[in-house]
Design an enzyme around this catalytic site. Structure first.
Site: not given
Ligand code: ACO
Length: 325
Positions: A252, A113, A282
């Site tokens: 980003h 990214c 993204n």
């Molecule tokens: N729908 C419903 N529930 C979900 C979903 C979904 N799509 N995805 C995860 N959950 C659940 C999980 O299973 C978890 O449930 P649990 O508590 O029962 O175990 C709960 O939601 C919380 O999961 P987390 O992974 O802790 O959720 P978080 O708030 O961290 O959000 C996300 C996830 C959106 C992926 C976030 O962590 C994020 O944006 N991370 C950064 C991504 C990023 O910046 N990537 C780098 C750039 S991308 C690249 O380089 C290609």
């Protein structure tokens, strides 16, 4: 020393749109969860057979047209992508061929990214070194080719698209400060385990879904917030300006909560932050040049304005640039 300026911008987003309602039918998720956790409502998805080079060619041709130059003036093509059409040759060679450009340097940069900011720094250095007078800097990704549509933790984020700028030598220099970093010890928090030379494709790797992006979202989120904050501050320091001097912050577009945390830490009001994640999602390296072109073409960025670009991605990589438009 010569200066370098951005002559023009261009972008392309595929026609097909995948909404949160569509995703509700594919995995166990909801529009409410995706909207509150990521800020994304819909994203653009490439059509079957639509390649990174096809999207990139459209963005790049728009940028060349808006620059008012001939494609024959382009002396260098650099494309940031980790999803090129083929492992060999580079996307840049294919884009050059589609645009009818030959006999100039064309190569790709892989920094996930952060790729577009890395590519900008390389292209402007090459112009300053006298290697080329004009460069096409492109970022294009087809992330959906590597998206596991059964993994609700990642498939809700990713999209496809392309953005481009034309850089040219100039009396004034637009590039006031860069900051970069990378740390390979985080590699397994965000990676594609197979398909490279270490684990070439086999029936087993396909069966085990190892050709898709694996991401530990929560751990990635925390590092993203801290590294984007520190790199954005360092680039401002290197440029000798403060956040108040910046007209537009273009981060980003990975997650609205990351963008809001960054704006808070840097003391930017959200009015000065460009956000299109709700409609674009993204698309990795392409998010910043797409946002830059949209800001430019919507009149949110005027000649002489100071802007800051900041990104974070797989590697991990991060970086920021302070630019006078
Ligand atoms: N729908 C419903 N529930 C979900 C979903 C979904 N799509 N995805 C995860 N959950 C659940 C999980 O299973 C978890 O449930 P649990 O508590 O029962 O175990 C709960 O939601 C919380 O999961 P987390 O992974 O802790 O959720 P978080 O708030 O961290 O959000 C996300 C996830 C959106 C992926 C976030 O962590 C994020 O944006 N991370 C950064 C991504 C990023 O910046 N990537 C780098 C750039 S991308 C690249 O380089 C290609």
């Amino acid at each position: 020393m010569k200066g370098v300026k951005i002559l023009s911008t261009g972008y392309y987003l595929p026609e097909k749109i995948l909404t949160n309602a569509d995703l509700e039918k594919m995995v166990d998720t909801s529009d409410e969860w995706i909207t509150t956790r990521t800020g994304i409502k819909e994203r653009h998805i490439a059509a079957d057979g639509e390649a990174v080079s096809d999207m990139a060619e459209k963005a790049a041709s728009q940028a060349v047209e808006r620059a008012g130059i001939s494609k024959n003036d382009i002396g260098l093509i650099i494309t940031a992508t980790f999803t090129p059409d083929y492992p060999l040759p580079s996307a840049s060679c294919l884009i050059g061929e589609k645009m009818g450009i030959k006999n100039v340097q064309m190569f790709d940069i892989s920094a996930a990214c952060t790729g577009f900011i890395y590519a900008l720094s390389v292209a402007q250095s090459m112009i300053k070194a006298g290697i080329s007078k004009t460069a096409l800097v492109i970022a294009a990704e087809k992330l959906t080719a590597y998206t596991d549509w059964a993994d609700r933790g990642s498939c809700i984020l990713f999209s496809d698209g392309a953005g481009a700028v034309v850089l040219s030598e100039s009396d004034e220099d637009s590039f006031l400060g860069f900051d970069f970093g990378a740390d390979g010890s985080f590699r397994k928090l965000l990676y594609v385990p197979a398909g490279g030379s270490l684990n070439p494709p086999t029936a087993e790797t396909v069966k085990n879904r190892q050709h898709f992006i694996k991401m530990e979202g929560n751990k990635t989120f925390k590092v993203a917030v801290s590294r984007m904050n520190s790199t954005a501050k360092k680039a401002l320091d290197k440029a000798g300006v403060s956040a108040e001097d910046i007209e537009l912050l273009i981060p980003h577009q990975a997650n609205i909560r990351i963008i809001e945390a960054l704006a808070r830490a840097l003391k930017f009001s959200m009015e000065k932050v460009f956000v299109n994640i709700d409609k674009v999602g993204n698309c990795s390296a392409a998010t910043i040049p797409v946002a830059l072109a949209q800001a430019d073409q919507a009149g949110r960025l005027k000649r002489g304005d100071l802007m800051e670009l900041v990104a974070f991605g797989g590697g991990f990589t991060w970086g920021a640039a302070v630019i006078r438009y």
